[in-house]
Design a protein around this motif. Structure first.
Motif, PDB file in Angstrom:
ATOM      1  N   ILE A 124       0.840  -1.191   0.000  1.00  0.00           N
ATOM      2  CA  ILE A 124       0.000   0.000   0.000  1.00  0.00           C
ATOM      3  C   ILE A 124       0.878   1.245   0.000  1.00  0.00           C
ATOM      4  O   ILE A 124       0.618   2.210  -0.712  1.00  0.00           O
ATOM      5  CB  ILE A 124      -0.931   0.014   1.240  1.00  0.00           C
ATOM      6  N   GLU A 125       1.951   1.200   0.798  1.00  0.00           N
ATOM      7  CA  GLU A 125       2.842   2.357   0.898  1.00  0.00           C
ATOM      8  C   GLU A 125       3.538   2.621  -0.431  1.00  0.00           C
ATOM      9  O   GLU A 125       3.757   1.712  -1.221  1.00  0.00           O
ATOM     10  CB  GLU A 125       3.911   2.122   1.983  1.00  0.00           C
ATOM     11  N   ASN A 126       3.893   3.875  -0.661  1.00  0.00           N
ATOM     12  CA  ASN A 126       4.648   4.249  -1.861  1.00  0.00           C
ATOM     13  C   ASN A 126       6.125   4.185  -1.513  1.00  0.00           C
ATOM     14  O   ASN A 126       6.689   5.109  -0.961  1.00  0.00           O
ATOM     15  CB  ASN A 126       4.290   5.666  -2.304  1.00  0.00           C
ATOM     16  N   ILE A 127       6.735   3.059  -1.844  1.00  0.00           N
ATOM     17  CA  ILE A 127       8.139   2.836  -1.509  1.00  0.00           C
ATOM     18  C   ILE A 127       8.951   2.822  -2.788  1.00  0.00           C
ATOM     19  O   ILE A 127       8.605   2.144  -3.752  1.00  0.00           O
ATOM     20  CB  ILE A 127       8.310   1.505  -0.740  1.00  0.00           C
ATOM     21  N   ARG A 128      10.042   3.566  -2.778  1.00  0.00           N
ATOM     22  CA  ARG A 128      10.853   3.692  -3.988  1.00  0.00           C
ATOM     23  C   ARG A 128      12.294   3.325  -3.661  1.00  0.00           C
ATOM     24  O   ARG A 128      13.086   4.166  -3.281  1.00  0.00           O
ATOM     25  CB  ARG A 128      10.770   5.128  -4.501  1.00  0.00           C
ATOM     26  N   PRO A 129      12.651   2.050  -3.812  1.00  0.00           N
ATOM     27  CA  PRO A 129      14.030   1.639  -3.526  1.00  0.00           C
ATOM     28  C   PRO A 129      14.995   2.330  -4.475  1.00  0.00           C
ATOM     29  O   PRO A 129      14.672   2.548  -5.632  1.00  0.00           O
ATOM     30  CB  PRO A 129      14.015   0.125  -3.784  1.00  0.00           C
ATOM     31  N   ILE A 130      16.175   2.669  -3.994  1.00  0.00           N
ATOM     32  CA  ILE A 130      17.126   3.412  -4.822  1.00  0.00           C
ATOM     33  C   ILE A 130      17.492   2.640  -6.081  1.00  0.00           C
ATOM     34  O   ILE A 130      17.730   3.214  -7.135  1.00  0.00           O
ATOM     35  CB  ILE A 130      18.387   3.780  -4.020  1.00  0.00           C
ATOM     36  N   ASP A 152      11.489  -4.208   4.924  1.00  0.00           N
ATOM     37  CA  ASP A 152      12.945  -4.353   4.909  1.00  0.00           C
ATOM     38  C   ASP A 152      13.480  -3.852   3.568  1.00  0.00           C
ATOM     39  O   ASP A 152      13.342  -4.519   2.541  1.00  0.00           O
ATOM     40  CB  ASP A 152      13.309  -5.828   5.122  1.00  0.00           C
ATOM     41  N   MET A 153      14.112  -2.668   3.563  1.00  0.00           N
ATOM     42  CA  MET A 153      14.590  -2.097   2.316  1.00  0.00           C
ATOM     43  C   MET A 153      15.724  -2.932   1.718  1.00  0.00           C
ATOM     44  O   MET A 153      15.952  -2.894   0.514  1.00  0.00           O
ATOM     45  CB  MET A 153      15.073  -0.652   2.533  1.00  0.00           C
ATOM     46  N   GLU A 154      16.424  -3.678   2.554  1.00  0.00           N
ATOM     47  CA  GLU A 154      17.509  -4.527   2.047  1.00  0.00           C
ATOM     48  C   GLU A 154      16.977  -5.646   1.158  1.00  0.00           C
ATOM     49  O   GLU A 154      17.706  -6.194   0.335  1.00  0.00           O
ATOM     50  CB  GLU A 154      18.279  -5.153   3.215  1.00  0.00           C
ATOM     51  N   SER A 155      15.707  -5.969   1.309  1.00  0.00           N
ATOM     52  CA  SER A 155      15.155  -7.063   0.499  1.00  0.00           C
ATOM     53  C   SER A 155      15.181  -6.712  -0.988  1.00  0.00           C
ATOM     54  O   SER A 155      15.208  -7.599  -1.843  1.00  0.00           O
ATOM     55  CB  SER A 155      13.722  -7.394   0.926  1.00  0.00           C
ATOM     56  N   TYR A 156      15.234  -5.423  -1.310  1.00  0.00           N
ATOM     57  CA  TYR A 156      15.268  -5.021  -2.717  1.00  0.00           C
ATOM     58  C   TYR A 156      16.668  -5.153  -3.292  1.00  0.00           C
ATOM     59  O   TYR A 156      16.869  -5.012  -4.491  1.00  0.00           O
ATOM     60  CB  TYR A 156      14.759  -3.590  -2.885  1.00  0.00           C
ATOM     61  N   ASN A 157      17.660  -5.412  -2.445  1.00  0.00           N
ATOM     62  CA  ASN A 157      19.029  -5.599  -2.941  1.00  0.00           C
ATOM     63  C   ASN A 157      19.422  -7.052  -3.035  1.00  0.00           C
ATOM     64  O   ASN A 157      20.504  -7.374  -3.506  1.00  0.00           O
ATOM     65  CB  ASN A 157      20.022  -4.912  -1.994  1.00  0.00           C
ATOM     66  N   LYS A 158      18.550  -7.956  -2.555  1.00  0.00           N
ATOM     67  CA  LYS A 158      18.990  -9.338  -2.397  1.00  0.00           C
ATOM     68  C   LYS A 158      19.053 -10.112  -3.705  1.00  0.00           C
ATOM     69  O   LYS A 158      19.744 -11.110  -3.815  1.00  0.00           O
ATOM     70  CB  LYS A 158      18.054 -10.071  -1.428  1.00  0.00           C
ATOM     71  N   ILE A 159      18.268  -9.680  -4.698  1.00  0.00           N
ATOM     72  CA  ILE A 159      18.225 -10.476  -5.929  1.00  0.00           C
ATOM     73  C   ILE A 159      19.306  -9.955  -6.867  1.00  0.00           C
ATOM     74  O   ILE A 159      19.091  -9.037  -7.620  1.00  0.00           O
ATOM     75  CB  ILE A 159      16.832 -10.415  -6.572  1.00  0.00           C
ATOM     76  N   ARG A 160      20.465 -10.548  -6.785  1.00  0.00           N
ATOM     77  CA  ARG A 160      21.621 -10.065  -7.530  1.00  0.00           C
ATOM     78  C   ARG A 160      22.306 -11.174  -8.304  1.00  0.00           C
ATOM     79  O   ARG A 160      22.377 -12.313  -7.873  1.00  0.00           O
ATOM     80  CB  ARG A 160      22.647  -9.467  -6.574  1.00  0.00           C
ATOM     81  N   LEU A 161      22.836 -10.776  -9.472  1.00  0.00           N
ATOM     82  CA  LEU A 161      23.760 -11.626 -10.209  1.00  0.00           C
ATOM     83  C   LEU A 161      25.142 -11.018 -10.032  1.00  0.00           C
ATOM     84  O   LEU A 161      25.294  -9.797 -10.119  1.00  0.00           O
ATOM     85  CB  LEU A 161      23.434 -11.631 -11.702  1.00  0.00           C
TER      86      LEU A 161
END
Lengths: 163, 97
Positions: A124-130, A152-161
């Motif tokens: 619902i929140e407007n979240i904009r990961p960097i 958890d904002m770190e969750s947007y960094n976890k999917i990495r190659l």
């Protein structure tokens, strides 16, 4: 933009009608209401341009777009002589959000405890990961603190190659 | 403009092959140490890992043309990369290394 529930966390539902909230509450689910904030502020415009030589189509915020990168400011230009305007549209980055009454409600799974990690499929929140480059997140992982979900904002960094 | 990522193979938006994203040691983010310059150093091999989170397509393409062996850290949620699980086909690239 979705990260999906790769960690198989308990899923938090999002509902937008009071009847649905009441039904889940009667079944014993914890829930809380989240206002949809500043929806109108998210509105912007986008240009659909076509390269006059190659026919390439591009979507851009304007004919001159500047953004900051680690190497400094980058300027992208789409002059009229090279790029023909096909259409200008008003956009809302959360355009695919369900009908908007100005609020939504999260429904917690029945057995979730304070401190448990959860997956929110419809934020619902407007979240904009960097790392999303000014796009808004559609889902996310978080922790239930007993009163609300802390994303958890770190969750947007976890999917990495890497390689 | 987006870069095309077919599985772990990276192409420009026009189909030029850039790089296969593959680490011989299969490191994850826990093995990366920030270098103070926005990039990382690999704890396993001490190589520099370039952080692509704030790079433009042009910056990344120029980097890989100058240093084809450069290691990258790519966030799959980064809209710069159009990611597909399927392997690239000849139709996707006319210039594969």
């Amino acid at each position: 933009m979705k990260i999906e529930n790769g960690n198989k966390l308990p899923v938090v539902l999002t509902v937008y009608k009071s009847q649905h909230v009441n039904i889940y509450r009667e079944k014993g689910h914890k829930s809380y209401v989240v206002p949809i904030r500043n929806w109108w502020i998210l509105r912007g415009s986008e240009l659909l341009l076509e390269n006059r030589k190659t026919g390439e189509l591009i979507e851009t915020r304007g004919r001159v777009v500047r953004y900051f990168s680690r190497l400094g400011f980058i300027t992208e230009r789409y002059p009229i002589k090279d790029w023909k305007l096909i259409k200008k549209t008003a956009i809302n980055p959360r355009w695919n959000r369900k009908p908007n009454r100005g609020w939504g409600a999260y429904i917690l799974p029945l057995d979730v405890q304070k401190g448990d990690q959860v997956y929110v499929a419809d934020l619902i929140e407007n979240i904009r990961p960097i790392t999303y480059r000014k796009r808004y997140a559609d889902d996310g992982e978080g922790v239930w603190d007993g009163k609300k979900i802390l994303i958890d904002m770190e969750s947007y960094n976890k999917i990495r190659l890497i390689g | 403009m987006t870069l095309k990522l077919f599985g772990n193979q990276l192409f420009t938006s026009s189909g030029e092959f850039l790089k296969t994203i593959a680490c011989p040691k299969n490191v994850d983010t826990d093995s990366l140490k920030p270098d103070g310059d926005g990039n990382y150093v690999c704890k396993m091999c001490t190589h520099k890992i370039f952080n692509t989170d704030e790079m433009s397509e042009l910056e990344l393409v120029n980097l890989l043309r100058r240093h084809p062996g450069a290691c990258l850290s790519i966030n799959l949620a980064n809209p710069l990369f159009e990611h597909s699980q399927r392997a690239a086909t000849k139709k996707d690239s006319d210039n594969e290394n």
